[in-house]
Design a protein around this motif. Structure first.
Motif, PDB file in Angstrom:
ATOM      1  N   PRO A 130      54.251 -53.821 -23.737  1.00 25.32           N
ATOM      2  CA  PRO A 130      54.015 -53.525 -22.289  1.00 25.32           C
ATOM      3  C   PRO A 130      52.891 -53.396 -21.758  1.00 25.32           C
ATOM      4  CG  PRO A 130      54.121 -51.458 -23.740  1.00 25.32           C
ATOM      5  CD  PRO A 130      54.256 -52.701 -24.626  1.00 25.32           C
ATOM      6  N   LEU A 131      52.730 -53.425 -20.215  1.00 21.61           N
ATOM      7  CA  LEU A 131      51.616 -53.317 -19.576  1.00 21.61           C
ATOM      8  C   LEU A 131      51.593 -51.934 -19.123  1.00 21.61           C
ATOM      9  CD1 LEU A 131      50.780 -56.856 -18.161  1.00 21.61           C
ATOM     10  CD2 LEU A 131      49.606 -55.929 -20.046  1.00 21.61           C
ATOM     11  N   SER A 138      44.887 -55.644 -14.721  1.00 15.87           N
ATOM     12  CA  SER A 138      44.751 -56.597 -14.035  1.00 15.87           C
ATOM     13  C   SER A 138      43.314 -57.510 -14.865  1.00 15.87           C
ATOM     14  CB  SER A 138      44.179 -56.742 -12.623  1.00 15.87           C
ATOM     15  OG  SER A 138      43.332 -55.682 -12.436  1.00 15.87           O
ATOM     16  N   HIS A 139      42.584 -56.599 -15.662  1.00 16.28           N
ATOM     17  CA  HIS A 139      41.679 -57.170 -16.401  1.00 16.28           C
ATOM     18  C   HIS A 139      42.008 -57.638 -17.752  1.00 16.28           C
ATOM     19  CE1 HIS A 139      39.091 -55.811 -13.216  1.00 16.28           C
ATOM     20  NE2 HIS A 139      39.627 -54.496 -13.447  1.00 16.28           N
ATOM     21  N   LEU A 140      43.204 -57.330 -18.238  1.00 22.33           N
ATOM     22  CA  LEU A 140      43.817 -57.547 -19.587  1.00 22.33           C
ATOM     23  C   LEU A 140      44.340 -59.118 -19.466  1.00 22.33           C
ATOM     24  CD1 LEU A 140      45.802 -54.534 -20.260  1.00 22.33           C
ATOM     25  CD2 LEU A 140      43.280 -55.030 -21.043  1.00 22.33           C
ATOM     26  N   LEU A 141      44.569 -59.655 -20.758  1.00 23.87           N
ATOM     27  CA  LEU A 141      44.951 -61.117 -21.015  1.00 23.87           C
ATOM     28  C   LEU A 141      45.985 -61.595 -20.118  1.00 23.87           C
ATOM     29  CD1 LEU A 141      44.208 -61.516 -24.649  1.00 23.87           C
ATOM     30  CD2 LEU A 141      42.837 -62.337 -22.829  1.00 23.87           C
ATOM     31  N   ALA A 142      47.059 -60.664 -20.261  1.00 25.47           N
ATOM     32  CA  ALA A 142      48.425 -61.156 -19.195  1.00 25.47           C
ATOM     33  C   ALA A 142      48.532 -60.607 -18.135  1.00 25.47           C
ATOM     34  CB  ALA A 142      49.386 -60.913 -20.162  1.00 25.47           C
ATOM     35  N   GLY A 143      47.620 -59.553 -17.661  1.00 26.18           N
ATOM     36  CA  GLY A 143      47.787 -58.757 -16.695  1.00 26.18           C
ATOM     37  C   GLY A 143      47.610 -59.474 -15.295  1.00 26.18           C
ATOM     38  N   ALA A 144      47.110 -60.512 -15.288  1.00 29.62           N
ATOM     39  CA  ALA A 144      47.018 -61.348 -13.775  1.00 29.62           C
ATOM     40  C   ALA A 144      48.437 -61.580 -13.407  1.00 29.62           C
ATOM     41  CB  ALA A 144      45.976 -62.524 -14.090  1.00 29.62           C
ATOM     42  N   ALA A 145      49.340 -62.012 -14.203  1.00 27.30           N
ATOM     43  CA  ALA A 145      50.698 -62.441 -14.112  1.00 27.30           C
ATOM     44  C   ALA A 145      51.634 -61.202 -13.361  1.00 27.30           C
ATOM     45  CB  ALA A 145      51.334 -62.967 -15.231  1.00 27.30           C
ATOM     46  N   GLY A 146      51.123 -60.077 -13.701  1.00 25.87           N
ATOM     47  CA  GLY A 146      52.021 -59.019 -13.169  1.00 25.87           C
ATOM     48  C   GLY A 146      51.617 -58.406 -11.764  1.00 25.87           C
ATOM     49  N   ALA A 148      51.456 -59.306  -8.456  1.00 26.71           N
ATOM     50  CA  ALA A 148      52.233 -59.411  -7.417  1.00 26.71           C
ATOM     51  C   ALA A 148      53.468 -58.352  -7.486  1.00 26.71           C
ATOM     52  CB  ALA A 148      52.488 -60.632  -6.834  1.00 26.71           C
ATOM     53  N   ALA A 149      54.331 -58.651  -8.489  1.00 26.37           N
ATOM     54  CA  ALA A 149      55.358 -57.808  -8.554  1.00 26.37           C
ATOM     55  C   ALA A 149      55.128 -56.438  -8.832  1.00 26.37           C
ATOM     56  CB  ALA A 149      56.413 -58.078  -9.945  1.00 26.37           C
ATOM     57  N   ASP A 150      54.087 -55.836  -9.289  1.00 27.27           N
ATOM     58  CA  ASP A 150      54.132 -54.497  -9.522  1.00 27.27           C
ATOM     59  C   ASP A 150      53.042 -53.749  -8.368  1.00 27.27           C
ATOM     60  OD1 ASP A 150      55.651 -54.297 -11.867  1.00 27.27           O
ATOM     61  OD2 ASP A 150      53.951 -55.162 -12.902  1.00 27.27           O
ATOM     62  N   GLY A 151      52.797 -54.398  -7.330  1.00 32.15           N
ATOM     63  CA  GLY A 151      51.889 -54.042  -6.454  1.00 32.15           C
ATOM     64  C   GLY A 151      50.662 -53.760  -6.766  1.00 32.15           C
ATOM     65  N   GLY A 152      50.085 -54.723  -7.982  1.00 33.51           N
ATOM     66  CA  GLY A 152      48.544 -54.327  -8.352  1.00 33.51           C
ATOM     67  C   GLY A 152      47.528 -54.381  -7.680  1.00 33.51           C
ATOM     68  N   PRO A 153      46.335 -54.229  -8.110  1.00 35.17           N
ATOM     69  CA  PRO A 153      45.020 -53.696  -7.394  1.00 35.17           C
ATOM     70  C   PRO A 153      44.747 -55.226  -6.524  1.00 35.17           C
ATOM     71  CG  PRO A 153      44.690 -54.033  -9.673  1.00 35.17           C
ATOM     72  CD  PRO A 153      46.432 -54.186  -9.583  1.00 35.17           C
TER      73      PRO A 153
END
Length: 153
Positions: A130-131, A138-146, A148-153
């Motif tokens: 999980p993230l 958004s600073h983690l390896l796979a975080g950039a991909a998530g 838009a869907a999760d309403g990220g920073p």
């Protein structure tokens, strides 16, 4: 909103048999029934039940179904999963002691949030890759991909 789900089990399986509820609910990815040896031989042939939930955020019913669980509406994924779990308990498909939930990646975030909010519904959680750190993901390896869907920073 009615949340559809697939129940796969041996005919006549008792409600006290282990039941594993799987959901993903993200990135417009559809969850449909299919065969996997780990579920078939490893789970079903031993008398257990497997459930696949079609919660909002997935692609099962098109873009509107997906959009219904994005950004500020992300919480509906957890609500949908809870509705399915409650229905499984109410209809006698499972008992809370023998009901487990499983999710990986986006599904890991889902089941992690579910367990924080509704732990009384399940006896076990498999929270895979999980993230969960939503402040720093958004600073983690796979975080950039998530983002838009999760309403990220």
């Amino acid at each position: 909103t009615t949340i559809p789900y697939f129940v796969i089990r041996t005919k006549g399986a008792p409600s006290h048999a282990p039941c594993l509820l799987y959901a993903y609910g993200g990135f417009e990815i559809s969850q449909t029934p299919g065969y996997a040896a780990t579920i078939g031989a490893g789970w079903l042939e031993r008398g257990a039940t497997y459930v696949v939930a079609n919660i909002r955020g997935g692609g099962e019913f098109g873009p509107t179904w997906h959009q219904a669980a994005k950004k500020e509406k992300r919480h509906v994924c957890v609500e949908d999963l809870a509705a399915v779990a409650e229905d499984l308990l109410k209809t006698g498909v499972a008992q809370h002691e023998s009901l487990g939930i499983r999710g990986g990646s986006n599904g890991g975030l889902l089941v992690g949030n579910f367990y924080v909010q509704r732990p009384e519904l399940v006896g076990a959680v498999v929270c895979a890759v999980p993230l969960l750190d939503m402040k720093r993901y958004s600073h983690l390896l796979a975080g950039a991909a998530g983002g838009a869907a999760d309403g990220g920073p």
